[in-house]
Scaffold this active site. Structure first.
Site, mmCIF file in Angstrom:
data_model
loop_
_atom_site.group_PDB
_atom_site.id
_atom_site.type_symbol
_atom_site.label_atom_id
_atom_site.label_comp_id
_atom_site.label_asym_id
_atom_site.label_seq_id
_atom_site.Cartn_x
_atom_site.Cartn_y
_atom_site.Cartn_z
ATOM 1 N N CYS A 28 0.760 -1.178 0.067
ATOM 2 C CA CYS A 28 -0.716 -0.172 0.314
ATOM 3 C C CYS A 28 0.975 1.281 -0.448
ATOM 4 O O CYS A 28 1.691 1.475 0.712
ATOM 5 C CB CYS A 28 -0.587 0.086 1.540
ATOM 6 S SG CYS A 28 -1.818 1.447 1.422
ATOM 7 N N HIS A 87 -8.994 -3.906 -1.971
ATOM 8 C CA HIS A 87 -8.071 -3.501 -1.539
ATOM 9 C C HIS A 87 -8.999 -1.882 -1.048
ATOM 10 O O HIS A 87 -8.545 -1.267 0.256
ATOM 11 C CB HIS A 87 -7.090 -3.270 -1.778
ATOM 12 C CG HIS A 87 -6.122 -2.604 -1.223
ATOM 13 N ND1 HIS A 87 -4.747 -3.478 -0.527
ATOM 14 C CD2 HIS A 87 -5.448 -1.599 -1.278
ATOM 15 C CE1 HIS A 87 -4.046 -2.191 -0.285
ATOM 16 N NE2 HIS A 87 -4.666 -1.038 -0.629
ATOM 17 N N GLU A 88 -9.057 -1.212 -2.279
ATOM 18 C CA GLU A 88 -9.481 0.044 -2.502
ATOM 19 C C GLU A 88 -10.331 0.416 -1.177
ATOM 20 O O GLU A 88 -10.918 1.380 -0.880
ATOM 21 C CB GLU A 88 -9.588 0.375 -3.790
ATOM 22 C CG GLU A 88 -8.020 0.566 -4.500
ATOM 23 C CD GLU A 88 -7.366 0.686 -3.788
ATOM 24 O OE1 GLU A 88 -7.341 2.287 -3.237
ATOM 25 O OE2 GLU A 88 -6.298 0.799 -3.808
#
Ligand code: ZN
Length: 177
Positions: A102, A144-145
């Site tokens: 990230c 994830h987003e």
């Protein structure tokens, strides 16, 4: 267009639940410029996704793109997707473990379990409703987003931290040769 400063882990903006974007305002200069800047920022730092809270904007906007990314050499190309107010409509029970990193969590990478398939409803930057029926890397990036938009990071999804590695050690001990 400009490259924005990326919020790093510990900054409270990463832990806030983001606000929905008013659909009427998607076409506004402010939102369109933010989207352009997010694309620039994602490309500059070689991310394959970027969520608005990562550039200090607590809004439900995310950009995803992957094109021969040196940070993810095995990743397939994903065309640029701008997702506004995305919602996961369906996620598979089947899961897959994969390495995630990230831009807000420097120099680390760890294994996370994610659904192999997700259907996501969102608006694009033209304000049109879109449906993404995703699998593979795109499905993982979407999860994830969308986590970022809910104040979560991938560390929260790790079952344990035994795989958590700095990039050098990842290359040395974990990367498939
Ligand atoms: Zn992230």
């Amino acid at each position: 267009m400009s490259i924005l400063k990326v919020a790093r882990l510990g900054h409270p903006v990463l832990r806030k639940i983001t606000d929905k974007v008013d659909i009427e305002k998607i076409s506004s200069k402010e939102i369109q410029r933010l989207i352009d800047d997010m694309i620039d920022t994602m490309r500059e730092y070689e991310g394959i996704g970027l969520a608005a809270p990562q550039v200090h904007q607590s809004l439900q906007i995310s950009a995803i793109e992957s094109e021969k990314n040196p940070r993810y050499p095995g990743a397939p190309d994903i065309p640029l997707n701008i997702l506004i107010n995305p919602e996961i409509a369906r996620m598979s029970e089947e899961t897959v473990e994969g390495w995630e990193s990230c831009l807000s969590i420097d120099d680390l990478r760890g294994k996370v379990s994610r659904s192999t398939e997700v259907d996501v409803l969102a608006y694009n930057r033209e304000g049109e409703k879109i449906i993404l029926d995703a699998s593979g890397v795109l499905a993982v990036v979407l999860q994830h987003e969308i986590d970022h938009l809910n104040g979560m990071v991938y560390l929260d999804r790790m079952k344990d931290f035994t795989t958590l590695s700095h990039m050098n050690e990842f290359q040395k001990y974990w990367a498939e040769k």
